[in-house]
Scaffold this motif. Structure first.
Motif, short mmCIF file in Angstrom:
data_model
loop_
_atom_site.label_atom_id
_atom_site.label_comp_id
_atom_site.label_asym_id
_atom_site.label_seq_id
_atom_site.Cartn_x
_atom_site.Cartn_y
_atom_site.Cartn_z
N ILE A 63 4.53 0.96 8.87
CA ILE A 63 4.79 0.94 7.43
C ILE A 63 3.50 1.17 6.63
N ALA A 64 2.36 0.78 7.21
CA ALA A 64 1.08 0.95 6.52
C ALA A 64 0.76 2.42 6.26
N VAL A 65 1.21 3.30 7.15
CA VAL A 65 0.96 4.73 6.98
C VAL A 65 1.58 5.26 5.69
N TYR A 66 2.70 4.67 5.30
CA TYR A 66 3.43 5.15 4.13
C TYR A 66 3.03 4.46 2.83
N VAL A 67 2.66 3.18 2.91
CA VAL A 67 2.48 2.43 1.66
C VAL A 67 1.04 2.08 1.31
N MET A 68 0.13 2.10 2.28
CA MET A 68 -1.25 1.74 1.97
C MET A 68 -2.04 2.85 1.26
N PRO A 69 -1.88 4.14 1.64
CA PRO A 69 -2.68 5.18 0.98
C PRO A 69 -2.56 5.23 -0.54
N PRO A 70 -1.35 5.16 -1.14
CA PRO A 70 -1.31 5.24 -2.62
C PRO A 70 -1.99 4.06 -3.29
N ALA A 71 -1.97 2.89 -2.65
CA ALA A 71 -2.66 1.73 -3.21
C ALA A 71 -4.17 1.91 -3.13
N LEU A 72 -4.64 2.44 -2.00
CA LEU A 72 -6.08 2.64 -1.82
C LEU A 72 -6.61 3.79 -2.67
N LEU A 73 -5.77 4.79 -2.91
CA LEU A 73 -6.18 5.97 -3.67
C LEU A 73 -5.82 5.85 -5.15
N ALA A 74 -5.59 4.64 -5.62
CA ALA A 74 -5.18 4.43 -7.01
C ALA A 74 -6.12 5.06 -8.03
N PRO A 75 -7.46 5.06 -7.82
CA PRO A 75 -8.33 5.69 -8.83
C PRO A 75 -8.06 7.18 -9.01
N TRP A 76 -7.38 7.80 -8.05
CA TRP A 76 -7.09 9.23 -8.16
C TRP A 76 -5.89 9.49 -9.06
N TRP A 77 -4.91 8.59 -9.05
CA TRP A 77 -3.69 8.84 -9.83
C TRP A 77 -3.54 7.87 -11.01
N MET A 78 -4.49 6.99 -11.20
CA MET A 78 -4.38 6.01 -12.28
C MET A 78 -5.77 5.81 -12.89
N SER A 79 -5.83 5.72 -14.21
CA SER A 79 -7.11 5.53 -14.89
C SER A 79 -7.49 4.06 -14.92
N LYS A 80 -8.79 3.80 -15.13
CA LYS A 80 -9.26 2.42 -15.20
C LYS A 80 -8.66 1.70 -16.40
N ALA A 81 -8.39 2.44 -17.47
CA ALA A 81 -7.78 1.83 -18.66
C ALA A 81 -6.40 1.27 -18.34
N GLU A 82 -5.67 1.95 -17.42
CA GLU A 82 -4.34 1.50 -17.04
C GLU A 82 -4.39 0.27 -16.15
N VAL A 83 -5.35 0.25 -15.24
CA VAL A 83 -5.40 -0.83 -14.26
C VAL A 83 -6.13 -2.05 -14.79
N GLY A 84 -7.04 -1.86 -15.75
CA GLY A 84 -7.78 -2.97 -16.31
C GLY A 84 -9.04 -3.27 -15.54
N SER A 85 -8.93 -3.59 -14.28
CA SER A 85 -10.08 -3.94 -13.45
C SER A 85 -9.81 -3.51 -12.01
N TRP A 86 -10.68 -2.68 -11.46
CA TRP A 86 -10.49 -2.24 -10.08
C TRP A 86 -10.65 -3.38 -9.08
N PRO A 87 -11.63 -4.29 -9.24
CA PRO A 87 -11.69 -5.43 -8.31
C PRO A 87 -10.40 -6.25 -8.31
N ARG A 88 -9.79 -6.41 -9.49
CA ARG A 88 -8.53 -7.14 -9.55
C ARG A 88 -7.43 -6.36 -8.82
N TRP A 89 -7.41 -5.05 -8.99
CA TRP A 89 -6.40 -4.23 -8.31
C TRP A 89 -6.53 -4.36 -6.80
N TYR A 90 -7.73 -4.16 -6.27
CA TYR A 90 -7.91 -4.20 -4.83
C TYR A 90 -7.82 -5.62 -4.28
#
Length: 211
Positions: A63-90
């Motif tokens: 299941i990790a093959v399908y769901v972990m990459p988009p979470a790890l690659l979030a800076p590519w598809w989501m801006s910092k303004a949207e996430v608020g804090s990258w340390p909090r996201w990860y």
């Protein structure tokens, strides 16, 4: 409409198959990421953790093959303004993975104790590491999945508008999110020589979203 009209999905949806259940939990995990992107309240990570844990119970750590990459690659598809804090996201991501693994182990450890040593080795090694290590004996080339893509998307792969639309695909966060699932997923599955076409079923929804 497009997903149900895809012959491969329609065929396998009539079968009792782990990969369809895995696709369900992958969709829930991706939904969790979307919720967390919009709300930032932890609810999305909670859904992600449950989906990850149930995905492990359905078919193991694949299941990790399908769901972990988009979470790890979030800076590519989501801006910092949207996430608020990258340390909090990860930090939320790591916590969700730990909670999901704990959910799976809550069943696996008692089951291993009840089933004995041979059963414990089967669920902890044979159904996890063994699937990867022993699958290298299956002789299927690295590009096997790419060859099957037209069949995977039949009949839409033979509709000219499909390819015309993909060529005009905007470089939006939504399309990058789908690519953050498809690219790493296909690459990881291609590196394992034990290949089956139904292993790609969890990747069909983001591919159809792009279409």
């Amino acid at each position: 409409y497009l997903l149900l009209g895809t012959c491969l999905w329609s065929f396998y949806s009539t079968l009792t198959l782990f990969d369809m259940l895995l696709a369900c939990f992958a969709l829930l995990a991706w939904l969790g990421l979307a919720i967390e992107r919009a709300a930032h309240r932890g609810w999305g990570w909670g859904l992600y953790a449950v989906a990850f844990g149930l995905g492990i119970l359905a078919k193991g750590p694949i299941i990790a093959v399908y769901v972990m990459p988009p979470a790890l690659l979030a800076p590519w598809w989501m801006s910092k303004a949207e996430v608020g804090s990258w340390p909090r996201w990860y930090g939320g991501f790591v916590l969700a993975i730990v909670l999901g693994a704990a959910l799976a182990l809550a069943w696996a450890i008692p089951a291993a104790k009840a089933g004995g040593e041979q059963y414990a080795q089967a669920i902890f090694l044979g159904q996890t590491v063994g699937r990867v290590v022993h699958s290298f004996a299956h002789q299927r080339p690295l590009y096997w999945y790419l060859i099957l893509l037209p069949l995977l998307l039949f009949p839409w792969s033979f509709v000219p508008e499909t390819w015309a639309g993909l060529r005009r695909l905007p470089h939006s966060p939504a399309s990058r999110f789908c690519f953050s699932i498809l690219g790493p997923g296909i690459l990881a599955l291609s590196l394992i020589s034990g290949k089956q076409i139904h292993y790609l079923l969890p990747l069909l929804p983001p591919l159809v979203l792009l279409m």
